[in-house]
Write an enzyme that holds these catalytic residues in place. Structure first.
Site, PDB file in Angstrom:
ATOM      1  N   LYS A  13       0.850  -1.202   0.000  1.00 60.60           N
ATOM      2  CA  LYS A  13       0.000   0.000   0.000  1.00 60.60           C
ATOM      3  C   LYS A  13       0.886   1.254   0.000  1.00 60.60           C
ATOM      4  O   LYS A  13       1.933   1.240  -0.645  1.00 60.60           O
ATOM      5  CB  LYS A  13      -0.967  -0.037   1.189  1.00 60.60           C
ATOM      6  CG  LYS A  13      -1.756  -1.362   1.217  1.00 60.60           C
ATOM      7  CD  LYS A  13      -2.890  -1.371   2.216  1.00 60.60           C
ATOM      8  CE  LYS A  13      -3.604  -2.714   2.160  1.00 60.60           C
ATOM      9  NZ  LYS A  13      -4.752  -2.800   3.046  1.00 60.60           N
ATOM     10  N   HIS A  95      -8.529  -3.067  -5.881  1.00 64.72           N
ATOM     11  CA  HIS A  95      -8.474  -3.162  -4.417  1.00 64.72           C
ATOM     12  C   HIS A  95      -9.598  -2.309  -3.822  1.00 64.72           C
ATOM     13  O   HIS A  95      -9.914  -1.234  -4.337  1.00 64.72           O
ATOM     14  CB  HIS A  95      -7.114  -2.689  -3.902  1.00 64.72           C
ATOM     15  CG  HIS A  95      -6.914  -3.011  -2.456  1.00 64.72           C
ATOM     16  ND1 HIS A  95      -7.459  -2.241  -1.462  1.00 64.72           N
ATOM     17  CD2 HIS A  95      -6.290  -4.042  -1.841  1.00 64.72           C
ATOM     18  CE1 HIS A  95      -7.168  -2.789  -0.289  1.00 64.72           C
ATOM     19  NE2 HIS A  95      -6.459  -3.878  -0.488  1.00 64.72           N
ATOM     20  N   GLU A  97      -9.685  -0.364  -1.437  1.00 65.87           N
ATOM     21  CA  GLU A  97      -9.293   1.012  -1.093  1.00 65.87           C
ATOM     22  C   GLU A  97      -9.355   1.911  -2.328  1.00 65.87           C
ATOM     23  O   GLU A  97      -9.675   3.095  -2.225  1.00 65.87           O
ATOM     24  CB  GLU A  97      -7.898   1.008  -0.445  1.00 65.87           C
ATOM     25  CG  GLU A  97      -7.978   0.465   0.983  1.00 65.87           C
ATOM     26  CD  GLU A  97      -6.727  -0.216   1.491  1.00 65.87           C
ATOM     27  OE1 GLU A  97      -5.648  -0.063   0.896  1.00 65.87           O
ATOM     28  OE2 GLU A  97      -6.849  -0.930   2.519  1.00 65.87           O
ATOM     29  N   GLY A 233      -0.679  -5.374   5.986  1.00 63.62           N
ATOM     30  CA  GLY A 233       0.204  -4.997   7.086  1.00 63.62           C
ATOM     31  C   GLY A 233       1.303  -6.014   7.391  1.00 63.62           C
ATOM     32  O   GLY A 233       2.465  -5.640   7.622  1.00 63.62           O
TER      33      GLY A 233
HETATM   34  P1  PGA Z   1      -4.369  -6.304   5.718  1.00 62.54           P
HETATM   35  O1  PGA Z   1      -4.678  -5.817   4.212  1.00 62.54           O
HETATM   36  O2  PGA Z   1      -3.613  -7.620   5.585  1.00 62.54           O
HETATM   37  O3  PGA Z   1      -3.534  -5.225   6.301  1.00 62.54           O
HETATM   38  O4  PGA Z   1      -5.686  -6.500   6.378  1.00 62.54           O
HETATM   39  C1  PGA Z   1      -5.024  -6.738   3.223  1.00 62.54           C
HETATM   40  C2  PGA Z   1      -5.235  -6.039   1.897  1.00 62.54           C
HETATM   41  O5  PGA Z   1      -5.823  -4.961   1.863  1.00 62.54           O
HETATM   42  O6  PGA Z   1      -4.806  -6.559   0.844  1.00 62.54           O
END
Ligand code: PGA
Length: 251
Positions: A13, A95, A97, A233
């Site tokens: 990210k 994604h 996001e 993360g």
């Molecule tokens: P996360 O994110 O492992 O931090 O929950 C997963 C992702 O958005 O691909």
């Protein structure tokens, strides 16, 4: 039965500077010959340096987004050819996001995925329901619609990876029950078969994503039709990502 090669994918990210590229050497030291595919998707600023740092290792580099057009007046965007030129082999598209923060629709995602495949790279398409949608009993309907509308017609087992990422599980520490993961992954597998035919349907990898950690990876990887993970993360540090890769190898 089709044998699917497992994939551990990390999504950094908007995290990572040049100094963080030492994670590649650490990951390589932990898994010099991994029994699964390993992919890291850094921010675009690190694509070229990461692919250089990963040369000679089994670690592949991917981008987190692309523009569907080959070139042109699109300030700030990157084409698939630019991403490939920087040494990447995969592109995450759709994604949640980006769907939420940038208003990307499934039609946008499909156009990007088409560009990725046309450029000879692998499209890692993300789909997932919100908590409201799950609580309203709409999970499979939402997943079915996103899958249908986000995936290009010509997708094949070598060009498409699907990531099931419940929006409410991303970055929250919450994960669905193993039964819920099995239900959605089984549904996606059946939908892929109906859409693309038996061989492609059985061959496309389906990753789970959302709060995958060293402590829960093994149980998630034990679920039918889970062919790996998309990890946010816990992919930032080799000390967290290496045990996830180990759990995938052993699954
Ligand atoms: P996360 O994110 O492992 O931090 O929950 C997963 C992702 O958005 O691909």
């Amino acid at each position: 039965m089709t044998k699917r090669r497992k994939l551990a994918a990390g999504n950094w990210k908007m995290n990572g500077l040049g100094a963080d590229l030492d994670q590649i050497a650490r990951l390589d030291a932990a898994h010099p010959a991994p029994g699964c595919e390993v992919l890291i998707c850094p921010p675009a600023t690190l694509l070229e340096r990461m692919s250089a740092a990963a040369r000679g290792t089994a670690i592949m580099t991917g981008a987190q987004d692309c523009h569907p057009a080959a070139s042109g007046a699109h300030t700030g965007d990157l084409s698939v050819a630019m991403i490939a030129d920087a040494g990447a082999s995969h592109v995450i598209v759709g994604h949640s996001e980006r769907r939420a923060d940038h208003g990307e629709t499934s039609a946008d995602v499909r156009a990007k995925a088409e560009a990725v495949m046309a450029g000879g790279l692998v499209a890692l398409i993300c789909i997932g329901e919100t908590l409201d949608e799950r609580e309203a009993g709409r999970t499979l309907e939402v997943i079915g619609t996103q899958l249908r509308d986000s995936t290009p017609d010509g997708a094949g087992a070598d060009t498409l990876v699907v990531a099931y990422e419940p929006v409410w599980a991303i970055g929250t520490g919450r994960i669905p029950t193993l039964e819920q993961i099995a239900e959605v992954h089984g549904f996606i597998r059946a939908e892929l078969g109906a859409r693309f035919g038996g061989e492609t349907g059985a061959g496309v990898r389906i990753l789970y994503g959302g709060s995958v950690k060293p402590g829960n990876a093994a149980e998630i990887f034990g679920v039918d039709n889970v062919d790996g993970a998309l990890v946010g993360g816990a992919s930032l540090k080799a000390e967290d990502f290496a045990p996830i890769i180990a759990a995938l190898q052993e699954s």
